[in-house]
Design a protein around this motif. Sequence first.
Motif, PDB file in Angstrom:
ATOM      1  N   ALA A  53     -17.409  23.217 -59.700  1.00 49.72           N
ATOM      2  CA  ALA A  53     -18.665  24.139 -59.392  1.00 49.72           C
ATOM      3  C   ALA A  53     -19.156  24.898 -60.656  1.00 49.72           C
ATOM      4  N   ARG A  54     -17.922  25.738 -61.343  1.00 46.29           N
ATOM      5  CA  ARG A  54     -18.080  26.713 -62.277  1.00 46.29           C
ATOM      6  C   ARG A  54     -18.260  25.688 -63.592  1.00 46.29           C
ATOM      7  N   ALA A  55     -17.472  24.726 -63.700  1.00 49.22           N
ATOM      8  CA  ALA A  55     -17.689  23.854 -64.855  1.00 49.22           C
ATOM      9  C   ALA A  55     -18.998  23.236 -64.965  1.00 49.22           C
ATOM     10  N   TYR A  56     -19.369  22.835 -63.884  1.00 47.21           N
ATOM     11  CA  TYR A  56     -20.913  22.172 -63.669  1.00 47.21           C
ATOM     12  C   TYR A  56     -21.820  23.229 -63.782  1.00 47.21           C
ATOM     13  N   GLU A  57     -21.586  24.438 -63.755  1.00 44.48           N
ATOM     14  CA  GLU A  57     -22.621  25.519 -63.867  1.00 44.48           C
ATOM     15  C   GLU A  57     -22.615  25.882 -65.512  1.00 44.48           C
ATOM     16  N   ILE A  58     -21.473  25.733 -66.030  1.00 45.77           N
ATOM     17  CA  ILE A  58     -21.407  25.866 -67.710  1.00 45.77           C
ATOM     18  C   ILE A  58     -22.223  24.817 -68.393  1.00 45.77           C
ATOM     19  N   LEU A  59     -21.644  23.432 -67.978  1.00 44.42           N
ATOM     20  CA  LEU A  59     -22.091  22.276 -68.573  1.00 44.42           C
ATOM     21  C   LEU A  59     -23.769  22.179 -68.272  1.00 44.42           C
ATOM     22  N   THR A  60     -24.387  22.612 -67.218  1.00 42.27           N
ATOM     23  CA  THR A  60     -25.826  22.546 -66.967  1.00 42.27           C
ATOM     24  C   THR A  60     -26.497  23.464 -68.094  1.00 42.27           C
ATOM     25  N   ALA A  61     -26.009  24.776 -68.154  1.00 45.82           N
ATOM     26  CA  ALA A  61     -26.311  25.808 -68.886  1.00 45.82           C
ATOM     27  C   ALA A  61     -26.345  25.402 -70.292  1.00 45.82           C
ATOM     28  N   LEU A  62     -25.334  24.691 -70.935  1.00 38.11           N
ATOM     29  CA  LEU A  62     -25.246  24.430 -72.436  1.00 38.11           C
ATOM     30  C   LEU A  62     -26.352  23.204 -72.547  1.00 38.11           C
ATOM     31  N   VAL A  63     -26.264  22.166 -71.574  1.00 40.92           N
ATOM     32  CA  VAL A  63     -27.090  21.200 -71.767  1.00 40.92           C
ATOM     33  C   VAL A  63     -28.415  21.198 -71.930  1.00 40.92           C
ATOM     34  N   SER A  64     -28.960  22.144 -71.068  1.00 41.23           N
ATOM     35  CA  SER A  64     -30.405  22.357 -70.826  1.00 41.23           C
ATOM     36  C   SER A  64     -30.912  22.894 -71.993  1.00 41.23           C
ATOM     37  N   THR A  65     -30.079  23.752 -73.007  1.00 40.89           N
ATOM     38  CA  THR A  65     -30.561  24.204 -74.051  1.00 40.89           C
ATOM     39  C   THR A  65     -29.643  23.853 -75.356  1.00 40.89           C
ATOM     40  N   PRO A  66     -29.892  22.511 -75.778  1.00 36.34           N
ATOM     41  CA  PRO A  66     -29.006  22.066 -76.764  1.00 36.34           C
ATOM     42  C   PRO A  66     -29.325  22.714 -78.039  1.00 36.34           C
ATOM     43  N   MET A  69     -15.208  -1.773 -55.332  1.00 30.91           N
ATOM     44  CA  MET A  69     -16.203  -2.920 -55.747  1.00 30.91           C
ATOM     45  C   MET A  69     -17.175  -2.368 -56.545  1.00 30.91           C
ATOM     46  N   LEU A  70     -17.797  -1.184 -56.176  1.00 37.16           N
ATOM     47  CA  LEU A  70     -18.751  -0.562 -57.333  1.00 37.16           C
ATOM     48  C   LEU A  70     -18.217   0.082 -58.708  1.00 37.16           C
ATOM     49  N   GLY A  71     -16.969  -0.008 -59.065  1.00 35.81           N
ATOM     50  CA  GLY A  71     -16.316   0.609 -60.089  1.00 35.81           C
ATOM     51  C   GLY A  71     -16.127   2.268 -60.115  1.00 35.81           C
ATOM     52  N   LEU A  72     -16.067   2.643 -58.713  1.00 42.53           N
ATOM     53  CA  LEU A  72     -16.131   4.037 -58.626  1.00 42.53           C
ATOM     54  C   LEU A  72     -14.520   4.441 -58.511  1.00 42.53           C
ATOM     55  N   SER A  73     -14.278   5.408 -59.115  1.00 42.48           N
ATOM     56  CA  SER A  73     -12.804   6.027 -59.174  1.00 42.48           C
ATOM     57  C   SER A  73     -12.671   6.881 -57.862  1.00 42.48           C
ATOM     58  N   VAL A  74     -11.568   6.601 -57.285  1.00 43.93           N
ATOM     59  CA  VAL A  74     -11.375   7.031 -55.754  1.00 43.93           C
ATOM     60  C   VAL A  74     -10.316   7.939 -56.215  1.00 43.93           C
ATOM     61  N   LYS A  92     -20.624   9.309 -65.523  1.00 46.68           N
ATOM     62  CA  LYS A  92     -20.150   8.624 -66.936  1.00 46.68           C
ATOM     63  C   LYS A  92     -20.363   7.185 -66.766  1.00 46.68           C
ATOM     64  N   ASP A  93     -21.220   6.434 -67.443  1.00 46.14           N
ATOM     65  CA  ASP A  93     -21.302   4.895 -67.343  1.00 46.14           C
ATOM     66  C   ASP A  93     -21.652   4.500 -65.955  1.00 46.14           C
ATOM     67  N   GLY A  94     -22.500   5.199 -65.261  1.00 48.69           N
ATOM     68  CA  GLY A  94     -22.826   5.089 -63.777  1.00 48.69           C
ATOM     69  C   GLY A  94     -21.890   5.618 -62.875  1.00 48.69           C
ATOM     70  N   VAL A  95     -20.596   5.981 -63.264  1.00 49.38           N
ATOM     71  CA  VAL A  95     -19.883   6.364 -62.284  1.00 49.38           C
ATOM     72  C   VAL A  95     -19.774   8.225 -61.883  1.00 49.38           C
ATOM     73  N   PRO A  96     -19.828   8.458 -60.795  1.00 47.01           N
ATOM     74  CA  PRO A  96     -19.738   9.865 -60.585  1.00 47.01           C
ATOM     75  C   PRO A  96     -18.552  10.527 -60.986  1.00 47.01           C
ATOM     76  N   VAL A  97     -18.658  11.726 -61.634  1.00 49.89           N
ATOM     77  CA  VAL A  97     -17.445  12.504 -62.275  1.00 49.89           C
ATOM     78  C   VAL A  97     -17.218  13.703 -61.491  1.00 49.89           C
ATOM     79  N   ASP A  98     -15.927  13.791 -60.943  1.00 50.24           N
ATOM     80  CA  ASP A  98     -15.468  15.087 -60.287  1.00 50.24           C
ATOM     81  C   ASP A  98     -15.569  16.173 -61.376  1.00 50.24           C
ATOM     82  N   LEU A  99     -16.463  17.212 -60.907  1.00 49.23           N
ATOM     83  CA  LEU A  99     -16.542  18.396 -61.559  1.00 49.23           C
ATOM     84  C   LEU A  99     -16.646  19.457 -60.863  1.00 49.23           C
TER      85      LEU A  99
END
Length: 338
Positions: A34-47, A205-210, A25-32
Amino acid sequence: MTTHGKEVLSFGPFRLTASERLLTKDGVPVDLGARAYEILTALVSTPNEVISKKDLLSLVWPNVTVEEGSLRGQMASLRKMLGDGKDGARYITTVAGRGYCFVAPVSRSLGEPEAASAAAESFRNANLPVRPAGLIDREDDLQRVAAQLEVARFVTVVGLGGVGKTTLATALGHHLIEAFGGAVLFVDLSMLSDSRLVTSTVASMLGLSVRSDDATPNLIAYLRDKRVLLILDTCEHLIESVATFASCVFRETPQVHILATSREALQVDGEQIYRLEPLACPPDDAMPTGGRQLRDRSQLRSCSSNAQRRAAPGWISTMQTRQSWSVSAGSWTAWHWP
């Protein structure tokens, strides 16, 4: 329902790289998860297409029988993470009796060019110290380290305290900033006393959330496809932590170049050492006016003393005056022997 190669799916401030299982999100990795990632990938791949609950359950929980409540829980977490419904943003809708549909506009692109562009935007003129006014007899060192860095990707400039390691590293950053498209990050470690904070300092320094004690995975994910010059300055008091961090970055991010400065080598695989020696003698035009005057007066005193001694009976030729250049003090100093 899947993406291929390095294809990147972009929607709102988010970028999804399915081949790397990376959401930013805005170049910063988002903690997601595994299951939420699979759901999002399936949905975004077929908008704009409805995916049934049955299909999502079989995709996310293959060969396992689970209740729809598990899917609803994952969907609620996913919507919260995306900010669905906030400030008018709409991403996932529920189609009654059928399933779910991704409704936000999605654009597809190849990841490499955009990643390079994103790196340049994130780093351009970010935090390099002011360019040194001039390098006294260090031009050869600058060219040698630059060449070594391009070939080896990992160079540690080693030398005594005050010899000019930071000045050389700063000059190198400015010298190479165009070659790296502005992607140069200067990390000053001199004021950091806790070795456990090395990685999180770079990440912040890179703006990444820790969100954990170890920021390394997020940092590696962010840097993996970027061409970056990472300068780690003044490492000697954190040598073990910096060595571990630098070794990991060098191994896992093939386009990141590392320039470290230290009083001792990091002693890790891949590291090339460049020993920066003290200047033997400054050029005449680099000597402060006061230093030249002191030198000249010393020479006159020495000549006068020699003349007097030569005129005296039993004169023996001896060294009357020795002079040396003090780099740290920036002035000439003369010692006299009677």
